[in-house]
Design an enzyme around this catalytic site. Structure first.
Site, PDB file in Angstrom:
ATOM      1  N   GLY A 207      15.317  17.324 -17.095  1.00 16.61           N
ATOM      2  CA  GLY A 207      13.871  17.845 -16.572  1.00 16.61           C
ATOM      3  C   GLY A 207      14.689  19.113 -15.403  1.00 16.61           C
TER       4      GLY A 207
ATOM      5  N   ASP B 215      -3.000  12.645  -7.925  1.00 16.49           N
ATOM      6  CA  ASP B 215      -2.493  13.077  -9.105  1.00 16.49           C
ATOM      7  C   ASP B 215      -3.386  13.629 -10.433  1.00 16.49           C
ATOM      8  OD1 ASP B 215      -0.128  14.150  -7.231  1.00 16.49           O
ATOM      9  OD2 ASP B 215       0.878  12.329  -8.832  1.00 16.49           O
TER      10      ASP B 215
ATOM     11  N   LEU C  59       1.145  -1.128   0.065  1.00 16.98           N
ATOM     12  CA  LEU C  59       0.276   0.267   0.063  1.00 16.98           C
ATOM     13  C   LEU C  59       0.873   1.131   0.254  1.00 16.98           C
ATOM     14  CD1 LEU C  59      -2.497  -1.093   2.547  1.00 16.98           C
ATOM     15  CD2 LEU C  59      -3.351  -1.328  -0.041  1.00 16.98           C
TER      16      LEU C  59
ATOM     17  N   HIS D  85      14.340  31.622  20.087  1.00 21.75           N
ATOM     18  CA  HIS D  85      16.490  32.557  20.174  1.00 21.75           C
ATOM     19  C   HIS D  85      16.913  31.129  20.663  1.00 21.75           C
ATOM     20  CE1 HIS D  85      19.350  34.914  18.486  1.00 21.75           C
ATOM     21  NE2 HIS D  85      20.249  34.465  19.426  1.00 21.75           N
TER      22      HIS D  85
ATOM     23  N   MET E 275       1.339  18.190  -7.679  1.00 24.14           N
ATOM     24  CA  MET E 275       1.253  16.289  -8.116  1.00 24.14           C
ATOM     25  C   MET E 275       2.154  16.429  -6.476  1.00 24.14           C
ATOM     26  SD  MET E 275       1.197  15.188 -11.118  1.00 24.14           S
ATOM     27  CE  MET E 275      -0.304  14.579 -12.962  1.00 24.14           C
TER      28      MET E 275
ATOM     29  N   LEU F 120      16.389  17.480  -9.810  1.00 22.15           N
ATOM     30  CA  LEU F 120      17.710  18.739  -8.498  1.00 22.15           C
ATOM     31  C   LEU F 120      17.702  17.483  -7.500  1.00 22.15           C
ATOM     32  CD1 LEU F 120      15.849  22.391  -8.908  1.00 22.15           C
ATOM     33  CD2 LEU F 120      17.938  21.077 -10.041  1.00 22.15           C
TER      34      LEU F 120
ATOM     35  N   CYS G 220       4.181   7.630  -3.628  1.00 27.62           N
ATOM     36  CA  CYS G 220       4.704   7.743  -2.941  1.00 27.62           C
ATOM     37  C   CYS G 220       5.440   7.323  -1.429  1.00 27.62           C
ATOM     38  CB  CYS G 220       3.366   8.776  -1.839  1.00 27.62           C
ATOM     39  SG  CYS G 220       4.334   9.771  -0.415  1.00 27.62           S
TER      40      CYS G 220
HETATM   41  P1  FAD Z   1      -0.184   7.664  -6.609  1.00 31.75           P
HETATM   42  O1  FAD Z   1       0.669   7.881  -4.503  1.00 31.75           O
HETATM   43  O2  FAD Z   1       0.573   7.636  -7.651  1.00 31.75           O
HETATM   44  O3  FAD Z   1      -0.907   5.649  -6.408  1.00 31.75           O
HETATM   45  C1  FAD Z   1      -1.837   5.584  -7.477  1.00 31.75           C
HETATM   46  C2  FAD Z   1      -2.252   4.039  -6.783  1.00 31.75           C
HETATM   47  O4  FAD Z   1      -3.127   3.697  -7.837  1.00 31.75           O
HETATM   48  C3  FAD Z   1      -1.147   3.253  -7.464  1.00 31.75           C
HETATM   49  O5  FAD Z   1      -0.151   2.645  -6.809  1.00 31.75           O
HETATM   50  C4  FAD Z   1      -1.400   2.335  -8.435  1.00 31.75           C
HETATM   51  O6  FAD Z   1      -0.687   1.390  -8.290  1.00 31.75           O
HETATM   52  C5  FAD Z   1      -2.624   2.585  -7.820  1.00 31.75           C
HETATM   53  N1  FAD Z   1      -3.638   2.128  -9.740  1.00 31.75           N
HETATM   54  C6  FAD Z   1      -2.971   2.706 -10.975  1.00 31.75           C
HETATM   55  N2  FAD Z   1      -4.162   2.554 -11.209  1.00 31.75           N
HETATM   56  C7  FAD Z   1      -4.989   1.416 -10.697  1.00 31.75           C
HETATM   57  C8  FAD Z   1      -5.634   0.555 -11.614  1.00 31.75           C
HETATM   58  N3  FAD Z   1      -6.355   0.695 -12.452  1.00 31.75           N
HETATM   59  N4  FAD Z   1      -6.104  -0.731 -10.401  1.00 31.75           N
HETATM   60  C9  FAD Z   1      -5.569  -0.765  -9.622  1.00 31.75           C
HETATM   61  N5  FAD Z   1      -4.547   0.521  -8.835  1.00 31.75           N
HETATM   62  C10 FAD Z   1      -4.450   1.161  -9.604  1.00 31.75           C
HETATM   63  N6  FAD Z   1       5.087  14.425  -3.298  1.00 31.75           N
HETATM   64  C11 FAD Z   1       5.081  15.064  -2.437  1.00 31.75           C
HETATM   65  O7  FAD Z   1       4.526  15.593  -1.763  1.00 31.75           O
HETATM   66  N7  FAD Z   1       6.545  15.387  -1.411  1.00 31.75           N
HETATM   67  C12 FAD Z   1       7.152  14.546  -2.384  1.00 31.75           C
HETATM   68  O8  FAD Z   1       8.570  14.281  -1.387  1.00 31.75           O
HETATM   69  C13 FAD Z   1       7.719  13.609  -3.199  1.00 31.75           C
HETATM   70  N8  FAD Z   1       8.467  13.106  -3.261  1.00 31.75           N
HETATM   71  C14 FAD Z   1       8.229  12.572  -4.973  1.00 31.75           C
HETATM   72  C15 FAD Z   1       9.817  11.342  -5.356  1.00 31.75           C
HETATM   73  C16 FAD Z   1       9.186  10.962  -6.884  1.00 31.75           C
HETATM   74  C17 FAD Z   1      10.128  10.318  -7.061  1.00 31.75           C
HETATM   75  C18 FAD Z   1       7.811  11.008  -7.364  1.00 31.75           C
HETATM   76  C19 FAD Z   1       7.710  10.483  -8.668  1.00 31.75           C
HETATM   77  C20 FAD Z   1       6.996  11.751  -6.605  1.00 31.75           C
HETATM   78  C21 FAD Z   1       6.866  12.312  -5.850  1.00 31.75           C
HETATM   79  N9  FAD Z   1       6.063  13.581  -4.911  1.00 31.75           N
HETATM   80  C22 FAD Z   1       6.180  13.461  -3.727  1.00 31.75           C
HETATM   81  C23 FAD Z   1       4.989  12.840  -5.725  1.00 31.75           C
HETATM   82  C24 FAD Z   1       3.813  12.115  -5.364  1.00 31.75           C
HETATM   83  O9  FAD Z   1       4.285  10.649  -4.788  1.00 31.75           O
HETATM   84  C25 FAD Z   1       1.948  12.144  -5.434  1.00 31.75           C
HETATM   85  O10 FAD Z   1       2.235  13.734  -5.779  1.00 31.75           O
HETATM   86  C26 FAD Z   1       1.488  11.702  -4.878  1.00 31.75           C
HETATM   87  O11 FAD Z   1       1.903   9.865  -4.870  1.00 31.75           O
HETATM   88  C27 FAD Z   1      -0.434  11.257  -5.413  1.00 31.75           C
HETATM   89  O12 FAD Z   1      -0.645  10.220  -5.044  1.00 31.75           O
HETATM   90  P2  FAD Z   1      -1.770   9.315  -5.347  1.00 31.75           P
HETATM   91  O13 FAD Z   1      -2.137   8.747  -4.124  1.00 31.75           O
HETATM   92  O14 FAD Z   1      -3.077  10.850  -6.246  1.00 31.75           O
HETATM   93  O15 FAD Z   1      -1.612   8.678  -6.195  1.00 31.75           O
HETATM   94  P1  NAI Z   2       8.745  18.915 -12.845  1.00 30.98           P
HETATM   95  O1  NAI Z   2       7.646  19.024 -13.310  1.00 30.98           O
HETATM   96  O2  NAI Z   2       8.424  19.198 -11.113  1.00 30.98           O
HETATM   97  O3  NAI Z   2       9.788  19.376 -14.325  1.00 30.98           O
HETATM   98  C1  NAI Z   2      10.508  18.804 -15.429  1.00 30.98           C
HETATM   99  C2  NAI Z   2      11.035  19.897 -15.694  1.00 30.98           C
HETATM  100  O4  NAI Z   2      11.095  19.109 -16.477  1.00 30.98           O
HETATM  101  C3  NAI Z   2      11.026  20.856 -15.919  1.00 30.98           C
HETATM  102  O5  NAI Z   2      11.497  21.942 -15.390  1.00 30.98           O
HETATM  103  C4  NAI Z   2      10.259  21.289 -17.247  1.00 30.98           C
HETATM  104  O6  NAI Z   2      10.422  22.887 -17.999  1.00 30.98           O
HETATM  105  C5  NAI Z   2      11.685  20.254 -18.662  1.00 30.98           C
HETATM  106  N1  NAI Z   2      11.550  19.987 -19.157  1.00 30.98           N
HETATM  107  C6  NAI Z   2      10.350  19.349 -19.917  1.00 30.98           C
HETATM  108  N2  NAI Z   2      10.148  18.815 -20.756  1.00 30.98           N
HETATM  109  C7  NAI Z   2      11.447  18.679 -21.090  1.00 30.98           C
HETATM  110  C8  NAI Z   2      12.697  18.469 -22.213  1.00 30.98           C
HETATM  111  N3  NAI Z   2      11.681  17.869 -22.694  1.00 30.98           N
HETATM  112  N4  NAI Z   2      13.504  18.586 -22.570  1.00 30.98           N
HETATM  113  C9  NAI Z   2      14.366  18.972 -21.113  1.00 30.98           C
HETATM  114  N5  NAI Z   2      13.721  19.489 -20.233  1.00 30.98           N
HETATM  115  C10 NAI Z   2      12.143  19.124 -19.965  1.00 30.98           C
HETATM  116  O7  NAI Z   2       8.270  17.663 -12.926  1.00 30.98           O
HETATM  117  P2  NAI Z   2       9.752  16.113 -12.171  1.00 30.98           P
HETATM  118  O8  NAI Z   2      10.643  16.427 -11.774  1.00 30.98           O
HETATM  119  O9  NAI Z   2       9.768  15.105 -13.449  1.00 30.98           O
HETATM  120  O10 NAI Z   2       8.328  15.792 -10.962  1.00 30.98           O
HETATM  121  C11 NAI Z   2       6.718  15.294 -10.977  1.00 30.98           C
HETATM  122  C12 NAI Z   2       5.978  15.918 -10.080  1.00 30.98           C
HETATM  123  O11 NAI Z   2       6.244  15.067  -8.837  1.00 30.98           O
HETATM  124  C13 NAI Z   2       6.174  16.839  -9.904  1.00 30.98           C
HETATM  125  O12 NAI Z   2       5.549  18.057 -10.529  1.00 30.98           O
HETATM  126  C14 NAI Z   2       6.087  17.432  -8.656  1.00 30.98           C
HETATM  127  O13 NAI Z   2       4.464  17.674  -8.065  1.00 30.98           O
HETATM  128  C15 NAI Z   2       6.342  15.263  -7.826  1.00 30.98           C
HETATM  129  N6  NAI Z   2       7.693  15.396  -7.174  1.00 30.98           N
HETATM  130  C16 NAI Z   2       7.169  16.052  -6.256  1.00 30.98           C
HETATM  131  C17 NAI Z   2       8.712  16.128  -4.912  1.00 30.98           C
HETATM  132  C18 NAI Z   2       8.307  16.830  -3.741  1.00 30.98           C
HETATM  133  O14 NAI Z   2       7.832  17.306  -3.450  1.00 30.98           O
HETATM  134  N7  NAI Z   2       9.730  17.345  -3.326  1.00 30.98           N
HETATM  135  C19 NAI Z   2       9.749  15.429  -6.066  1.00 30.98           C
HETATM  136  C20 NAI Z   2       9.271  14.335  -7.173  1.00 30.98           C
HETATM  137  C21 NAI Z   2       8.507  14.601  -7.432  1.00 30.98           C
END
Ligand code: FAD
Ligand code: NAI
Length: 469
Positions: free
Chosen positions: A183, A316, A40, A448, A322, A189, A44
């Site tokens: 990106g 998302d 589960l 402080h 997202m 980053l 995230c």
């Molecule tokens: P998800 O977490 O994507 O969950 C959706 C679930 O639905 C999945 O488990 C999938 O298996 C399931 N699913 C999809 N389709 C079906 C289907 N047809 N049947 C059954 N199950 C299905 N956000 C932050 O706020 N802080 C962070 O530090 C952060 N770091 C991140 C780092 C990375 C590398 C990535 C990729 C994302 C990060 N995010 C972060 C973004 C965050 O993970 C997402 O915004 C969040 O998980 C969205 O939650 P959700 O429940 O909408 O979808």
């Molecule tokens: P992002 O939207 O944060 O960044 C994508 C970057 O790629 C942008 O700067 C965009 O201009 C650039 N880009 C797009 N197309 C390109 C191309 N063809 N060539 C070069 N650059 C290009 O997306 P990212 O980093 O993939 O993360 C996805 C999402 O996941 C984030 O927007 C965020 O919502 C979530 N996330 C959140 C985190 C957190 O909360 N700390 C950590 C990781 C992900």
């Protein structure tokens, strides 16, 4: 087995779905949740927030020990990296946390189905269970919380070995010599920082003329300087026109956006981090007529209702940032609405944090947004170089910026770049939830010496009365 009936069926057990399930169950509703992942917590917990933060802290400790301990008078001798242990630690916390959600589901009597869900009708879902069987479930309310997946770039096939997504980059078996990140956003980053700290040469190729484009401009500039200082390389205003795998690694073909200058870049691993897109494929939404936006999001109203009665969407998969905490808020509000209570998500007070070093955190409007909408505002800026705690910590890179309305002093946005900006921003979010003025913050006693004093000072700076600058 025959059709099982519930009050609510939730597709997706990520932060949107699992939090909604727990809240709905707390409110007395009979809930089922379906996920194709056996564990589960969604993206995230499994391949997102948690594993990336586990690697961020491990790599931070490594680089601190290697590069900064000596300044504190701590001599360590030669440092070596045990990547396998670092990865195992990450996997352990992921396992612990996902098991924690399983426990919460049991505690709250939520039925979990492990399998792929699709609509059979507006109140009926078919589950292809992972054990090979099928199950049908029915509910008055069906919630789509299926999250998002990485955006693919034309002609760049992810193999999760040499060309990786955010998932593959979490479990590289060795530190790449040269990692190219496509990106310059959140994932690029954060994960670029991880591997750079562990010894890789990292080059970030960004389409636009700045990194973290959605954030307040000043933060992007400062972060760019700091990350460059740490050793990350950047190629801004550059697009990747093609990728070729070679026996030695990968060659990227690049082109300048403005000057159209063509160049090549060789590396051993490429991370594609160019954004994420909503996941709706295979749900059969088209069969029941659920409307999608041109970007592929499920279209919902303020009550998370789609155009099809009884079908809702959160997280998302709907428009908005997202982010896990935004998804969670939507899950809670929807559960409460379905239980007959009121509620809404305050989208104006959702923080965003990038966990680089320094961290970048933001809530509310950026200066660019305020200018574009013609809102008059005042700026209070406090640099960390003037913070006694930042000095004592030896981490003075960054600032706190408070934006307040010219007419009413109401806080409109707060932008922080600081070592613990992600924690510091909570205070600003709370202030905005309570419609605070900058004077409210300026008159609030802060302990402080803390980094949070910089927030109070920035609020004081709105009227030009900061004490320490
Ligand atoms: P998800 O977490 O994507 O969950 C959706 C679930 O639905 C999945 O488990 C999938 O298996 C399931 N699913 C999809 N389709 C079906 C289907 N047809 N049947 C059954 N199950 C299905 N956000 C932050 O706020 N802080 C962070 O530090 C952060 N770091 C991140 C780092 C990375 C590398 C990535 C990729 C994302 C990060 N995010 C972060 C973004 C965050 O993970 C997402 O915004 C969040 O998980 C969205 O939650 P959700 O429940 O909408 O979808
Ligand atoms: P992002 O939207 O944060 O960044 C994508 C970057 O790629 C942008 O700067 C965009 O201009 C650039 N880009 C797009 N197309 C390109 C191309 N063809 N060539 C070069 N650059 C290009 O997306 P990212 O980093 O993939 O993360 C996805 C999402 O996941 C984030 O927007 C965020 O919502 C979530 N996330 C959140 C985190 C957190 O909360 N700390 C950590 C990781 C992900």
């Amino acid at each position: 087995m025959g059709i099982q009936k519930f009050d609510i069926v939730i597709i997706g057990a990520g932060p949107a779905g699992y939090v909604c399930a727990i809240r709905a169950s707390q409110l007395g509703l009979n809930v089922a949740c379906i996920d194709s992942r056996p564990t589960l917590g969604g993206t995230c917990l499994n391949v997102g927030c948690i594993p990336s933060k586990a690697l961020l802290i491990s790599s931070h400790k490594f680089s601190e020990a290697k590069e900064h301990f000596a300044k504190h008078g701590i001599q360590t001798g030669e440092m070596t990296l045990d990547l396998a242990t670092m990865q195992a630690r990450q996997a352990k916390w992921v396992e612990d946390l996902t098991k924690g959600i399983t426990y919460l589901f049991k505690k709250n009597k939520i039925t979990f189905f492990e399998g792929q869900a699709s609509f059979l009708g507006q109140a009926k879902v078919l589950i292809q269970l992972n054990d090979g069987h099928t199950q049908q479930v029915e509910a008055k309310h069906i919630i789509v919380a299926t999250g998002s997946v990485p955006t693919e770039l034309l002609g760049i096939d992810i193999d999760e070995q040499q060309i990786v997504s955010s998932t593959g980059v979490l479990s590289l078996k060795k530190v790449p010599e040269h990692l190219v990140v496509i990106g310059g956003g959140y994932i690029g980053l954060e994960m670029g920082s991880v591997w750079q700290r562990l010894g890789a040469r990292v080059t970030v190729v960004e389409f636009l003329d700045k990194i973290i484009p959605a954030m307040d401009h000043g933060m992007g500039q400062t972060l760019y300087k700091q990350l460059s200082k740490q050793g990350l390389g950047f190629k801004l205003e550059t697009k990747v026109t093609g990728v070729k795998k070679t026996s030695k690694g990968v060659t990227l073909f690049l082109e300048g956006i403005k000057d159209r200058q063509k160049s090549e870049l060789s590396c051993d691993v490429v991370l594609v981090a160019a954004g994420r897109k909503p996941l709706t494929a295979g749900l059969g939404l088209e069969d029941i007529g659920v409307k999608l936006s041109p970007q592929g999001h499920i279209v919902v109203n303020q009550r998370f209702e789609t155009n099809v009665s009884g079908v809702y969407a959160i997280g998302d998969v709907i428009p908005g940032p997202m982010l896990a905490h935004k998804a969670e808020e939507e899950g809670i509000v929807l559960a409460e609405l379905l239980a007959g209570q009121g509620g809404e998500v305050n989208y104006g007070a959702i923080p965003a944090v990038i966990y680089t070093q320094p961290e970048v955190a933001s809530v509310g409007k950026t200066e660019e947004e305020l200018k574009a909408s013609g809102i008059e505002y005042k700026v209070g800026l406090f640099p960390l170089t003037a913070s006694s705690r930042a000095k004592a910590n030896g981490q003075t890179e960054g600032f706190v910026k408070v934006l307040a309305g010219t007419n009413n002093d109401k806080v409109l946005g707060v932008h922080i770049i600081a070592p613990e900006a992600g924690t510091m921003i909570a205070e600003a979010v709370l202030a905005m939830e309570f419609s605070a003025s900058s004077e409210d913050i300026a008159r609030t006693c802060h302990a402080h010496p803390t980094l949070n004093e910089a927030f109070k000072e920035a609020a004081l700076a709105v009227t030009g009365h900061a004490i320490h600058i």
